[in-house]
Design a protein around this motif. Structure first.
Motif, short mmCIF file in Angstrom:
data_model
loop_
_atom_site.label_atom_id
_atom_site.label_comp_id
_atom_site.label_asym_id
_atom_site.label_seq_id
_atom_site.Cartn_x
_atom_site.Cartn_y
_atom_site.Cartn_z
N THR A 1 5.86 -0.14 -4.00
CA THR A 1 4.81 -0.15 -5.03
C THR A 1 5.34 0.18 -6.42
O THR A 1 4.62 0.04 -7.39
CB THR A 1 3.69 0.86 -4.71
OG1 THR A 1 4.25 2.18 -4.73
CG2 THR A 1 3.04 0.60 -3.37
N PRO B 1 7.57 5.36 -3.03
CA PRO B 1 7.81 4.17 -2.22
C PRO B 1 8.29 3.01 -3.09
O PRO B 1 7.66 2.68 -4.10
CB PRO B 1 6.44 3.88 -1.59
CG PRO B 1 5.46 4.58 -2.43
CD PRO B 1 6.15 5.73 -3.09
N ILE C 1 10.68 5.11 0.84
CA ILE C 1 10.75 6.09 -0.25
C ILE C 1 12.15 6.14 -0.86
O ILE C 1 13.16 6.05 -0.16
CB ILE C 1 10.36 7.51 0.22
CG1 ILE C 1 11.01 7.81 1.57
CG2 ILE C 1 8.86 7.68 0.27
CD1 ILE C 1 10.87 9.22 2.00
N VAL D 1 0.81 -1.22 0.00
CA VAL D 1 0.00 0.00 0.00
C VAL D 1 0.84 1.27 0.00
O VAL D 1 0.33 2.35 -0.27
CB VAL D 1 -0.97 0.04 1.20
CG1 VAL D 1 -2.10 -0.96 0.99
CG2 VAL D 1 -0.25 -0.20 2.51
N ILE E 1 0.72 1.88 14.40
CA ILE E 1 1.32 2.82 13.46
C ILE E 1 0.55 2.86 12.14
O ILE E 1 1.01 3.42 11.16
CB ILE E 1 2.81 2.50 13.21
CG1 ILE E 1 2.97 1.09 12.63
CG2 ILE E 1 3.63 2.66 14.49
CD1 ILE E 1 4.37 0.81 12.09
N LEU E 2 -0.63 2.27 12.15
CA LEU E 2 -1.54 2.29 10.98
C LEU E 2 -0.90 1.72 9.71
O LEU E 2 -1.12 2.23 8.61
CB LEU E 2 -2.06 3.71 10.73
CG LEU E 2 -2.93 4.26 11.86
CD1 LEU E 2 -3.22 5.75 11.64
CD2 LEU E 2 -4.24 3.50 11.97
N SER F 1 2.08 3.06 2.43
CA SER F 1 1.52 4.09 3.31
C SER F 1 2.48 4.61 4.37
O SER F 1 2.40 5.75 4.76
CB SER F 1 0.23 3.58 3.97
OG SER F 1 0.53 2.55 4.87
N CYS F 2 3.43 3.77 4.84
CA CYS F 2 4.29 4.26 5.92
C CYS F 2 5.34 5.24 5.42
O CYS F 2 5.79 6.09 6.15
CB CYS F 2 4.96 3.10 6.67
SG CYS F 2 6.30 2.32 5.74
N ARG F 3 5.71 5.13 4.17
CA ARG F 3 6.66 6.00 3.48
C ARG F 3 8.10 5.82 3.95
O ARG F 3 8.95 6.68 3.70
CB ARG F 3 6.27 7.49 3.59
CG ARG F 3 4.82 7.80 3.32
CD ARG F 3 4.31 7.29 2.04
NE ARG F 3 4.54 8.11 0.87
CZ ARG F 3 4.09 7.82 -0.33
NH1 ARG F 3 3.38 6.74 -0.51
NH2 ARG F 3 4.36 8.58 -1.36
#
Lengths: 238, 539
Positions: A70, A67, A56, A49, A154-155, A51-53
């Protein structure tokens, strides 16, 4: 156009020529070549996903940082994984994660087996760079075996992806937005009342912190079985 | 049923003849702004007045969309029987109904309500997107057809191949009016080239920038124009299904669009095998549930699919992998509203308007500390000074102009020294702002720029979906940091942290919301650094 045949692509990571298959991501190819890129939300065996980045990287020609988990590889692309800019970004992002909720290692059952903690050693993050926010949430300890403590979350959404894609139960979702986002079961019911949860425990095994943890287990006994997912995927021949 | 271009033209003729022989026309503005000023009561009073004097047959009253000068509502225009002369009235209330009808009867205009249409607010405008607005009744498809509506679509079906349509849009140089400015023709071309049985056209009507109401006006006042643009896009790209994603906070727009779809479907302008061709096209309205981030393309698609409106990392781009994984064209309301005139008059005509890199016109919503709050459409390349001081009438209450914020929370503040900037995509970007969807907020010298920056940052904080770390945590941290400057408790290292964090949120966030959230801060630091330095305490 997406479903084209798999071909070999040659590109550069940190100035070195590397080849990979066209359906691979920058992260996969980098890891095959022992180029370390830190990750948090990434989990082998489920979807990515970004999302945490943490992962990068710079890709020549792109304004934003991308990221690696992906980004599909492309012929001739030039990837930088370790510039001072990227390292500064990763440190700041990790520091943001530490500041957001309550990550106090000394009182945490995942101490010593926590990916957030180990990431801070790897980077390394010597000190916190942003003020603490310490957003507070209620703990859900209703389930007979497991606890959901959003204060340590941490989602990364690994739990959601494992539940959807591996267990097929679709028991976990997100509620709220921004800083108030949290993991919920079914329609925000207590975990114990969730009709779709099979209590398989995979979400607990893959949680990078102790936002999801097993009851009555000491710090010494915590068992995170993150590689179990990849085994399941292989065994099922997915 | 309309099954050919001849049917369409016959209906247009019939309606025009009806209007001509029938009567003069009183057009009452029924946009959201005038409605809130009581325009429906005004219309009722006018109707009663006309009825009681037995003028039903000689004067027709109709509700029209937003006339633009919202600051001076309710706006009413009176058009004589031969439609050659019209009189424009402002600040009309129910109390003026009898006076207004008197003036119609004795042929002398109502002096104290007359609006000067020779003022720059009107004369500087060039209306393409808004050409029907204030003239046609949005509830009446026949009125739209009488004004040339759906002719472009039928012509495209009859006389042009999908490739011709795309070529015309490419020649026009039309760029996405949602703010990104991506060339529309190229977007359509890439979708048309993907081999897929199912493709989709989506219209983004989730206008959420504070101070922006361009798309609302178009949806409320000329809904058929959007349907026509989408149908042409569907024909060009090989898509047979369209969705209009509208925020639920625009109930009037939703109502008008739904009615328009129903009417167009009933006449066979939308549906299966339109005009006996192989082309079928249907449109559905989907409502947003209040999240700003759903204006972002991938989040919008997630929302239409019934999922949480979170964005996802691109690529894959929508032309490859859009709604339900199928190739999708997503354009903004204003972009679609430009399509019918381009097909009608040709791409070269459109290209001749505006600047070299940005052709055509742009609709702007003027708000904030400005005399003429309202909606204007000007050619690209108009200067900010003309927009603010000539068209907008300048800053009211004897205050001085300080800055203009364009592009909403994703844009930046532009100072007085850059007012002679010719507005287009590139010039605004070079000045540290963006075109955005077209909201222009004028700020006078009584405002503190740090507080302005904080307002927008706080907006992004509360609208962040929470998916990626830099946006979720960064926007909160930045809001708190800006508070320290406002309370004059910041330190020099806070200032460094503020600048560093802006760069990181900008470069590392997942979607456009986070990537542009720091722009108001970065631009105000660039042009108004003093006000930040004033927030740093020495101890």
């Amino acid at each position: 156009m997406i479903r084209e045949k798999v071909r070999v692509k040659t590109f550069k990571i940190n100035g070195v020529d590397i080849t990979g298959q066209s359906n691979q991501t920058v992260l996969e190819v980098a890891r095959e070549h022992d180029i370390e890129i830190p990750t948090l939300c990434y989990l082998e065996g489920v979807s990515c996903v970004g999302s945490c980045r943490m992962c990068i990287v710079e890709i020549k020609g792109s304004r934003e940082l991308i990221p690696a988990c992906t980004a599909k590889i492309k012929e001739g692309m030039e990837v930088i994984t370790n510039s001072p800019k990227i390292e500064a970004n990763r440190k700041m992002i990790l520091s943001m994660l530490f500041s957001e909720r309550s990550h106090t290692c000394s009182t945490c059952v995942a101490n010593g087996d926590c990916e957030l903690q180990s990431k801070s050693v790897e980077l390394p993050l010597e000190h916190s760079q942003v003020p603490y926010l310490n957003q507070r949430f209620e703990i859900d300890a209703s389930h007979k075996n497991f606890v959901n403590d959003p204060n340590r979350c941490i989602l990364c959404t690994r739990c959601i992806r494992v539940c959807d894609e591996i267990e097929g139960a679709y028991a976990i979702g997100l509620a709220g937005r921004g800083l108030n986002t949290r993991i919920i079961h079914d329609m925000d019911e207590p975990w114990a009342d969730s009709k779709s949860c099979t209590s398989c425990g995979k979400c607990v095994y893959v949680c990078p912190t102790s936002a999801l943890y097993e009851k009555d287990v000491t710090e010494e006994e915590v068992l995170k079985k993150r590689e179990i997912i990849l085994e399941l995927v292989k065994n099922r021949g997915k | 049923m309309i099954t050919s271009i001849d049917d369409l033209q016959a209906l247009a003729e019939k309606k025009r003849a009806e209007c001509d022989e029938n009567s003069s026309e009183l057009r009452v503005c029924a946009g959201t702004s005038c409605l809130s000023l009581g325009s429906s009561e005004l219309k009722k009073s006018l109707q009663d007045e006309i009825q009681s004097r037995g003028l039903n047959d000689s004067c027709n009253i109709k509700s029209v969309g937003c006339n633009g000068l919202c600051a001076n509502g309710t706006l009413v225009s009176y058009c004589t029987k031969d439609k050659s002369k019209s009189t424009f009235y402002e600040r009309v209330t129910s109390g003026d109904a009898s006076g207004l009808v008197d003036s119609i009867q004795n042929g002398t205009p109502l002096e104290d309500r007359m609006c000067d249409i020779s003022q720059p607010f009107f004369t500087y405008q060039k209306k393409i997107v808004l050409e029907n607005i204030g003239i046609i009744d949005p509830d009446d498809i026949e009125d739209y057809i009488a004004h040339g509506g759906y002719l472009s679509f039928f012509r495209a079906l009859d006389e042009m191949s999908p490739k011709d349509v795309i070529e015309e849009v490419k020649i026009s140089g039309l760029r996405g009016r949602g703010g990104g400015g991506y060339p529309t023709g190229i977007k359509w071309e890439s979708v048309s080239k993907v081999l897929s049985e199912q493709k989709y056209i989506i219209c983004n009507g989730d206008e959420g920038d504070p101070g922006a109401f361009m798309d609302r006006a178009v949806m409320e006042s000329d809904p058929h124009r959007i349907l026509e643009g989408m149908a042409i896009a569907g024909y060009a790209c090989g898509a047979n299904k369209g969705y209009i994603y509208v925020r639920a906070e625009y109930p009037l727009a939703v109502d008008k669009l739904n009615r328009a779809i129903k009417q167009a479907t009933k006449l066979g302008i939308l549906g299966e095998n339109i005009a006996h061709s192989n082309f079928s096209f249907n449109i559905e309205v989907r409502l947003g549930a209040g999240a700003f981030v759903c204006g972002e393309a991938t989040a919008l698609i997630a929302s239409i699919e019934g999922n949480r409106g979170n964005p996802r990392q691109k690529p894959p781009h929508l032309s490859d992998y859009g709604l339900w994984g199928e190739p999708t064209v997503l354009n903004n309301v204003e972009t679609f509203a430009n399509i019918a005139p381009i097909i009608k008059n040709g791409g070269a005509w459109y290209k001749s308007i505006g600047t070299e890199s940005s052709s055509g016109t742009k609709v702007f919503a003027l708000t904030g500390h400005i005399q003429n709050t309202g909606l204007v459409e000007v050619p690209m390349g108009t200067t900010l000074r003309e927009l603010i001081f000539d068209i907008g009438g300048g800053v009211p209450d004897g205050k001085k102009f300080k800055a203009i914020q364009s592009g909403g929370p994703s844009g930046g503040c532009i100072p007085e020294s850059l007012l002679d900037l010719h507005v287009d995509y590139e010039s605004l970007k070079n000045a540290g702002s963006i075109m955005g969807s077209g909201g222009l907020i004028v700020i006078d010298d009584s405002s503190n720029m740090v507080e302005i920056a904080r307002f927008f940052m706080d907006f992004c904080r509360s609208e962040s979906c929470g998916k990626c770390t830099p946006c979720r945590v960064g926007t909160t941290e930045l809001t708190l940091l800006l508070d320290k400057f406002i309370n004059k408790k910041a330190t020099k290292s806070d200032f460094e942290l503020l600048k560093e964090m802006c760069e990181i949120v900008k470069s590392a966030s997942l979607c456009g919301l986070g990537q542009t959230a720091p722009n108001p801060v970065i631009s105000t630091i660039k042009y108004f650094e003093d006000e930040y330095l004033a927030g740093i305490s020495d101890d």
